[in-house]
Design a protein around this motif. Structure first.
Motif, PDB file in Angstrom:
ATOM      1  N   TRP A  63      34.246  17.791  66.972  1.00 47.11           N
ATOM      2  CA  TRP A  63      34.054  18.507  65.709  1.00 47.11           C
ATOM      3  C   TRP A  63      34.947  17.927  64.604  1.00 47.11           C
ATOM      4  O   TRP A  63      34.483  17.651  63.504  1.00 47.11           O
ATOM      5  CB  TRP A  63      34.343  19.993  65.945  1.00 47.11           C
ATOM      6  N   ARG A  66      33.860  14.766  62.721  1.00 48.74           N
ATOM      7  CA  ARG A  66      32.830  14.760  61.676  1.00 48.74           C
ATOM      8  C   ARG A  66      33.526  14.461  60.342  1.00 48.74           C
ATOM      9  O   ARG A  66      34.608  14.989  60.072  1.00 48.74           O
ATOM     10  CB  ARG A  66      32.153  16.136  61.575  1.00 48.74           C
ATOM     11  N   ALA A  68      33.254  15.411  57.281  1.00 50.55           N
ATOM     12  CA  ALA A  68      33.640  16.537  56.423  1.00 50.55           C
ATOM     13  C   ALA A  68      34.797  17.323  57.032  1.00 50.55           C
ATOM     14  O   ALA A  68      35.701  17.792  56.318  1.00 50.55           O
ATOM     15  CB  ALA A  68      32.440  17.452  56.214  1.00 50.55           C
ATOM     16  N   THR A  69      34.798  17.468  58.350  1.00 53.20           N
ATOM     17  CA  THR A  69      35.856  18.235  59.007  1.00 53.20           C
ATOM     18  C   THR A  69      37.170  17.459  58.946  1.00 53.20           C
ATOM     19  O   THR A  69      38.247  18.025  58.719  1.00 53.20           O
ATOM     20  CB  THR A  69      35.469  18.498  60.477  1.00 53.20           C
ATOM     21  N   GLN A 267      37.386  27.454  65.880  1.00 50.63           N
ATOM     22  CA  GLN A 267      37.081  26.862  64.571  1.00 50.63           C
ATOM     23  C   GLN A 267      37.701  27.657  63.423  1.00 50.63           C
ATOM     24  O   GLN A 267      38.057  27.115  62.396  1.00 50.63           O
ATOM     25  CB  GLN A 267      35.563  26.832  64.346  1.00 50.63           C
ATOM     26  N   GLN A 301      39.243  18.291  45.264  1.00 45.27           N
ATOM     27  CA  GLN A 301      37.970  18.364  45.977  1.00 45.27           C
ATOM     28  C   GLN A 301      36.973  17.336  45.413  1.00 45.27           C
ATOM     29  O   GLN A 301      36.188  16.753  46.161  1.00 45.27           O
ATOM     30  CB  GLN A 301      37.388  19.775  45.863  1.00 45.27           C
ATOM     31  N   LEU A 308      33.903  11.385  50.658  1.00 47.18           N
ATOM     32  CA  LEU A 308      33.057  11.868  51.750  1.00 47.18           C
ATOM     33  C   LEU A 308      31.609  11.408  51.554  1.00 47.18           C
ATOM     34  O   LEU A 308      30.954  10.959  52.500  1.00 47.18           O
ATOM     35  CB  LEU A 308      33.134  13.406  51.799  1.00 47.18           C
ATOM     36  N   TRP A 309      31.117  11.506  50.320  1.00 53.16           N
ATOM     37  CA  TRP A 309      29.745  11.057  50.029  1.00 53.16           C
ATOM     38  C   TRP A 309      29.596   9.566  50.338  1.00 53.16           C
ATOM     39  O   TRP A 309      28.552   9.122  50.794  1.00 53.16           O
ATOM     40  CB  TRP A 309      29.389  11.332  48.561  1.00 53.16           C
ATOM     41  N   LEU A 326      28.249  14.427  41.462  1.00 51.86           N
ATOM     42  CA  LEU A 326      29.267  15.464  41.681  1.00 51.86           C
ATOM     43  C   LEU A 326      29.914  15.915  40.373  1.00 51.86           C
ATOM     44  O   LEU A 326      30.609  16.933  40.345  1.00 51.86           O
ATOM     45  CB  LEU A 326      30.357  14.930  42.615  1.00 51.86           C
ATOM     46  N   LYS A 333      22.838  20.933  37.345  1.00 55.48           N
ATOM     47  CA  LYS A 333      21.937  20.303  38.324  1.00 55.48           C
ATOM     48  C   LYS A 333      20.588  21.027  38.333  1.00 55.48           C
ATOM     49  O   LYS A 333      19.543  20.401  38.444  1.00 55.48           O
ATOM     50  CB  LYS A 333      22.561  20.353  39.725  1.00 55.48           C
TER      51      LYS A 333
ATOM     52  N   ILE B  62      22.020  17.680  52.262  1.00 54.62           N
ATOM     53  CA  ILE B  62      23.376  17.191  51.974  1.00 54.62           C
ATOM     54  C   ILE B  62      24.380  18.314  52.209  1.00 54.62           C
ATOM     55  O   ILE B  62      25.492  18.089  52.685  1.00 54.62           O
ATOM     56  CB  ILE B  62      23.460  16.648  50.530  1.00 54.62           C
ATOM     57  N   ALA B  64      24.398  20.433  54.524  1.00 47.04           N
ATOM     58  CA  ALA B  64      24.752  20.455  55.954  1.00 47.04           C
ATOM     59  C   ALA B  64      25.638  19.266  56.312  1.00 47.04           C
ATOM     60  O   ALA B  64      26.544  19.375  57.133  1.00 47.04           O
ATOM     61  CB  ALA B  64      23.493  20.454  56.799  1.00 47.04           C
ATOM     62  N   GLN B  65      25.366  18.133  55.660  1.00 49.76           N
ATOM     63  CA  GLN B  65      26.166  16.939  55.976  1.00 49.76           C
ATOM     64  C   GLN B  65      27.620  17.088  55.546  1.00 49.76           C
ATOM     65  O   GLN B  65      28.515  16.560  56.193  1.00 49.76           O
ATOM     66  CB  GLN B  65      25.571  15.713  55.268  1.00 49.76           C
ATOM     67  N   VAL B  66      27.851  17.801  54.444  1.00 54.05           N
ATOM     68  CA  VAL B  66      29.223  17.919  53.944  1.00 54.05           C
ATOM     69  C   VAL B  66      29.926  19.177  54.464  1.00 54.05           C
ATOM     70  O   VAL B  66      31.089  19.420  54.128  1.00 54.05           O
ATOM     71  CB  VAL B  66      29.282  17.923  52.393  1.00 54.05           C
ATOM     72  N   CYS B  67      29.235  19.954  55.294  1.00 50.80           N
ATOM     73  CA  CYS B  67      29.838  21.203  55.793  1.00 50.80           C
ATOM     74  C   CYS B  67      30.856  20.881  56.892  1.00 50.80           C
ATOM     75  O   CYS B  67      30.481  20.322  57.922  1.00 50.80           O
ATOM     76  CB  CYS B  67      28.758  22.126  56.345  1.00 50.80           C
ATOM     77  N   PRO B  68      32.122  21.224  56.694  1.00 51.68           N
ATOM     78  CA  PRO B  68      33.125  20.885  57.718  1.00 51.68           C
ATOM     79  C   PRO B  68      32.983  21.713  58.984  1.00 51.68           C
ATOM     80  O   PRO B  68      33.427  21.288  60.046  1.00 51.68           O
ATOM     81  CB  PRO B  68      34.458  21.173  57.020  1.00 51.68           C
ATOM     82  N   SER B  69      32.390  22.907  58.880  1.00 55.21           N
ATOM     83  CA  SER B  69      32.336  23.739  60.085  1.00 55.21           C
ATOM     84  C   SER B  69      30.958  23.708  60.745  1.00 55.21           C
ATOM     85  O   SER B  69      30.700  24.512  61.630  1.00 55.21           O
ATOM     86  CB  SER B  69      32.752  25.174  59.752  1.00 55.21           C
ATOM     87  N   ASP B  70      30.106  22.769  60.317  1.00 51.04           N
ATOM     88  CA  ASP B  70      28.801  22.590  60.962  1.00 51.04           C
ATOM     89  C   ASP B  70      28.020  23.914  60.979  1.00 51.04           C
ATOM     90  O   ASP B  70      27.397  24.270  61.968  1.00 51.04           O
ATOM     91  CB  ASP B  70      29.026  22.077  62.403  1.00 51.04           C
ATOM     92  N   ASN B  93      32.186  23.063  49.760  1.00 48.52           N
ATOM     93  CA  ASN B  93      31.622  21.705  49.766  1.00 48.52           C
ATOM     94  C   ASN B  93      30.122  21.741  49.502  1.00 48.52           C
ATOM     95  O   ASN B  93      29.592  20.921  48.758  1.00 48.52           O
ATOM     96  CB  ASN B  93      31.856  21.031  51.129  1.00 48.52           C
ATOM     97  N   SER B  97      28.031  20.131  46.402  1.00 53.04           N
ATOM     98  CA  SER B  97      27.304  18.912  46.769  1.00 53.04           C
ATOM     99  C   SER B  97      25.793  19.056  46.711  1.00 53.04           C
ATOM    100  O   SER B  97      25.101  18.040  46.684  1.00 53.04           O
ATOM    101  CB  SER B  97      27.689  18.481  48.190  1.00 53.04           C
ATOM    102  N   CYS B  98      25.286  20.272  46.732  1.00 52.27           N
ATOM    103  CA  CYS B  98      23.823  20.446  46.740  1.00 52.27           C
ATOM    104  C   CYS B  98      23.214  19.742  45.525  1.00 52.27           C
ATOM    105  O   CYS B  98      23.629  19.983  44.398  1.00 52.27           O
ATOM    106  CB  CYS B  98      23.462  21.932  46.717  1.00 52.27           C
TER     107      CYS B  98
END
Lengths: 370, 193
Positions: A63, A66, A68-69, A267, A301, A308-309, A326, A333, B62, B64-70, B93, B97-98
């Motif tokens: 975990w 990943r 992002a984590t 977590q 952030q 991260l991107w 961003l 957006k 995106i 979901a990809q940037v989510c640290p806690s999945d 995040n 990021s969306c």
């Protein structure tokens, strides 16, 4: 290595999990004086706990790998190993009390959810706090010498006081797991009722992820309570069968720990690190949206998300050398999508050039069913 | 499971700003009491134009990809769900990021919520709340083969941000759906970038 490929196991989490499990084995060996104080009746629990340790640590390391984590994990480690730690630690302690111990954020989500969760969480933690030292042989009770009316407690092989069998301490020691079981059953039943009543949860829940853990926890607690009932009121009738059923349910729960919903227990502490990260970002200030000029994103952030991107191969999401996607606030957006659609329709967005709106009749605007 | 022969077709140009969708959205069981639809004014000083935004349900989200806690999952029927409550840690995040500015993180609750296509309704064969009440059908949920009879424009599910392609389950209506819709910030910024 081919075995790892076939099992799809990652090397670093595997190493971390193996080391953690070995460390736990070492702690068990030390605490139980080379295994002398291990209770043979609890060996099944011990093996399942070691498996759970391996599985949970493996998943934890996977975990935090990943991207992002890792971003938040590294920030928390940097904070803890920097001079800022002295300032951050008291705040972390307060946040831990608020978010992990009292779980007040769940209370804000819903008081019913909080009540059920608090009973469940504290019942489970109380149960594990009692059983794990017993399973590991760190705590043990024996008769005090030849005096069958007194109980002797041992901690890590050292005597830690004795008490008469009919004392209040003895009553509490013998029934603390019953209390935990009642709390867990109450929490599970309240959760099941809430899930049944909540239309959203009913639609999105899955049996294996959301309901099975609750069913297993009820089974563990019920069989545990039945053991007490058998011993107290049924002269030990069916004790062996109940004991086997209890062990079976606990082992199933422990084996499922790394795979199911209960993994969120390990977590959740990440929330404390994220709150510290956000507070640091607030001190650094917020950057303005390049569409409307309103401040919206914390500077730290913004930096970390851009990195991260890039890792996620989304680095091309730039509108120009100086404007990243961003840099637009969520509202801009949303407006951008409408602008782009407007341009596609009319060449350039002109709100007064919209096509006339006709409400075309649709067979049934309420339901697709009829 | 949301029926796969149905689709959500969005046409911001048809929005009349009545806010029916905003009220109806709050009735959805998955986020009862909180409206997850965004109704923005395009440019309040110059125009009465309003823009409704629901989640586009990206194929490779995106958020979901940037989510640290999945915590953000996409179900087999292509619906991207709000963050799972036991996992979400409120880091924002996803909100930042969306590509379409959809998720909302409620601080204090430490919880991200978003449009989930009224999963409690659509999985049982009903329309999402917003599409049920939208009087101008800016938000339209109909069978995919039905939309050609109802609109001159055609559904587009392909967006381009810089060089990044984003494909979605929900569609936006344009005359020429074969070219991805280029979301270019120069459209927003007076005088260009």
């Amino acid at each position: 290595m081919r075995v790892f490929d076939e099992l799809d196991l990652e090397a670093r989490p595997l190493l971390g999990a193996a080391l953690a499990t070995l460390a736990l084995c070492g702690a068990v060996a030390l605490g139980s004086r080379g295994g002398r104080w291990l209770d043979p009746a609890l060996l099944g629990y011990l093996l399942a706990t070691l498996f759970a340790c391996f599985g949970v640590t493996y998943r934890y390391f996977s975990w935090i790998e990943r991207p992002a984590t890792r971003m938040y994990f590294r920030h928390t480690l940097r904070t803890l190993f920097s001079p800022r730690a002295i300032k951050a630690l008291p705040r972390m302690a307060l946040l831990t009390l608020d978010q992990i111990v009292l779980q007040r954020f769940i209370e804000k989500r819903s008081i019913k959810r909080w009540g059920a969760h608090a009973l469940l969480a504290w019942g489970c933690l109380l149960g594990f706090a009692v059983t794990i030292p017993l399973v590991f042989g760190w705590v043990r009770f024996t008769s005090e010498g030849l005096d069958a009316t007194r109980y002797q407690a041992w901690v890590l092989g050292f005597p830690a006081g004795s008490f008469p069998l009919d004392s209040f301490i003895a009553f509490c020691s013998f029934h603390v797991l019953d209390l935990a079981a009642v709390m867990v059953i109450a929490g599970c039943v309240l959760s099941l009722i809430r899930r049944k009543q909540d239309e959203g949860d009913s639609a999105t829940q899955r049996f294996d992820l959301d309901l099975l853990p609750l069913v297993l926890l009820i089974a563990v607690s019920m069989t545990g309570l039945l053991l007490t009932a058998s011993e107290k009121w049924l002269q030990g009738r069916n004790f062996a069968t109940l004991s086997f059923l209890h062990e079976l349910t606990v082992i199933l729960l422990l084996l499922g720990l790394p795979f199911g919903k209960l993994f969120h227990v390990v977590q959740r502490p990440a929330q404390v690190g994220v709150t510290i990260y956000k507070a640091e970002g607030e001190r650094e200030g917020r950057l303005p949206c390049k569409g409307c000029g309103a401040p919206f994103i914390r500077a730290n952030q913004r930096r970390d998300l851009e990195a991260l991107w890039a890792v996620l191969e989304l680095d091309g999401a730039r509108h120009s050398a100086s404007v990243h996607h961003l840099d637009l606030c969520p509202r801009c957006k949303r407006r951008l999508v409408a602008k782009a659609q407007g341009e596609r329709l009319h060449g350039a967005f002109d709100p007064f050039a919209t096509v006339p709106v006709y409400a075309e009749p649709i067979s049934d605007p309420i339901s697709m069913k009829s | 499971m949301v029926p796969q022969d149905y689709g959500f077709f969005i046409d911001p140009q048809r929005c009349i700003g009545c806010r029916s969708c905003v009220g109806a959205c709050a009735e959805c069981g998955t986020h009862r009491g909180r409206s997850m639809i965004h109704l923005d004014e395009m440019d309040r000083f110059d125009s009465p134009q309003t823009v409704p935004t629901v989640c586009m349900h990206c194929e490779d989200p995106i958020c979901a990809q940037v989510c640290p806690s999945d915590a953000i999952k996409r179900s087999e029927d292509g619906v991207v769900h709000a963050a799972q409550k036991p996992r979400c840690i409120g880091c924002q995040n996803c909100e930042l990021s969306c590509p379409f500015g959809v998720p909302i993180v409620f601080s204090g609750l430490e919880q991200m919520l978003k449009c989930d296509l009224c999963y409690d309704r659509t999985s049982e064969g009903h329309k999402p709340m917003c599409a049920t009440v939208c009087p101008s059908q800016a938000l339209l949920f109909v069978r995919k083969d039905e939309v050609a009879n109802l609109r001159h424009n055609k559904p587009l599910r392909d967006f381009l941000i810089g060089s990044v392609r984003v494909k979605t389950k929900n569609a936006i209506m344009v005359p020429d759906p074969d070219t991805p819709l280029h979301l270019d910030a120069a459209l927003l910024i007076d005088g260009g970038l």
